[in-house]
Write an enzyme that holds these catalytic residues in place. Structure first.
Site, short mmCIF file in Angstrom:
data_model
loop_
_atom_site.label_atom_id
_atom_site.label_comp_id
_atom_site.label_asym_id
_atom_site.label_seq_id
_atom_site.Cartn_x
_atom_site.Cartn_y
_atom_site.Cartn_z
N ARG A 229 23.08 27.63 10.42
CA ARG A 229 21.88 27.38 9.63
C ARG A 229 21.35 25.99 9.99
O ARG A 229 22.15 25.09 10.33
CB ARG A 229 22.20 27.41 8.13
N HIS A 277 15.12 31.32 15.79
CA HIS A 277 16.04 32.12 14.94
C HIS A 277 16.09 33.58 15.41
O HIS A 277 15.80 34.50 14.64
CB HIS A 277 15.62 32.03 13.46
C1 OXD Z 1 21.56 36.13 9.59
C2 OXD Z 1 20.70 35.40 10.50
O1 OXD Z 1 21.86 35.65 8.49
O2 OXD Z 1 20.10 36.03 11.40
O3 OXD Z 1 21.95 37.24 9.97
O4 OXD Z 1 20.57 34.19 10.40
#
Ligand code: OXD
Length: 314
Positions: A229, A277
């Site tokens: 993240r 992402h």
């Molecule tokens: C997930 C993401 O949580 O793609 O799967 O970040």
């Protein structure tokens, strides 16, 4: 028996596609977009969501299971009114594992081959046959986070000859990998890591875990890959370490906030690769197959896999 599922993932324009897929894999499930006010809230059984609007899930008094649209659930529990008694199932499919191992392999090889440098040179039409000083066999990947995705990615990297080490909150033992656990072993883990791959969940403890203090413990010339993240990285500290030459490069797929701000210095930093992402977004088909299977399990009273643990935070 018919079920009602409220959906929010991939943007409303994709709704018809979702409906077609649910009709194929779960014909007993009626699917509505999360904000559909025509649905009687008391009839809602399931939700499949990514970044649900705050307060909305709490409006469904008979909600049985929330399915996260991804492996992480931070985008659901960020809502202070999220009904904690409703289990959240994290999405983990074979396809997400395959996508993640492909991305992490690519990122590790990009770091190993100094690709950010080649790209920056190419953009200014500059020919520089820089040295590639080591092979995968002479390079240690330090995998932070040894859940499903971390483990499969590490296995793939091991297949290419990389040395493997891993760090997790609690001790784990995995074949072919030196493992470290907890705060007390973090320094030792970092000191032998050439390419740090972060696949941690987002919790209170992991916020800014990649910061000046931890980066300083990595060897000179190390690289960072973040597919966890955005909150895991203190960006000013990262940029400082790249500019000072302590870090060779970073491959970043996740940011805080997303989308990455237009004026972020990461966009055109010559030692940074930015991706939006995309590391492990499984297809809608595989997500629907997974959710349909779990709804069937639930109907039969069987346990569901990958349930989020509120106490642990992942
Ligand atoms: C997930 C993401 O949580 O793609 O799967 O970040």
């Amino acid at each position: 028996m018919r079920y009602t599922l409220m959906l929010k993932a991939d943007g409303k324009a994709t709704f018809e596609h979702w409906q077609r897929l649910f009709a194929e894999y779960a014909p007993d499930v009626d699917v509505y977009w999360l904000d559909d006010e025509s649905v009687d809230p008391s009839t809602v059984d399931f939700a499949l969501v990514w970044e649900p609007d705050f307060g909305r899930l709490a409006q469904f008094p008979n909600l049985k299971v929330t399915f996260s649209g991804g492996a992480g659930v931070d985008h659901i529990i960020a809502d202070p009114s999220y009904p904690k008694h409703v289990p959240i199932v994290r999405l983990f499919t074979e396809e997400s594992a395959q996508l993640m191992l492909e991305f992490v392999t690519l990122a590790a090889l990009m770091a190993l081959k100094k690709m950010p440098e080649a790209i920056a040179n190419s953009q200014r039409r500059h020919w520089d046959t820089y040295d590639l000083d080591r092979t995968a066999k002479q390079t240690t990947i330090g995998m932070m986070g040894l859940g499903n995705l971390g483990t499969v990615s590490a296995r793939a990297l091991g297949g290419l000859g990389f040395q493997l080490s891993g760090w997790s909150r609690t001790a784990k033992s995995l074949d072919g990998m030196n493992t470290y656990a907890g705060q007390q072993e973090l320094g030792a883990f970092l000191a032998q890591t050439d390419i740090l791959v972060c696949l941690l969940p987002q919790t209170e403890e992991t916020r800014h875990i990649i910061c000046a203090q931890t980066i300083a413990q990595l060897p000179q010339g190390a690289a960072i890959v973040n597919v966890g993240r955005g909150t895991h990285v203190n960006v000013p500290d990262l940029i400082q370490a790249l500019d000072s030459g302590h870090l060779a490069c970073a491959v970043l797929d996740v940011f805080d906030p997303e989308p990455l701000a237009a004026d972020s210095p990461l966009w055109n930093h010559p030692k940074v690769i930015v991706t939006p992402h995309i590391a492990a977004n499984p297809s809608r088909r595989s997500r629907v197959q997974y959710v349909a299977q779990q709804i069937q399990r639930h109907a039969k009273g069987q346990d569901l896999p990958h349930i989020f643990n509120h106490d642990l935070g992942y």
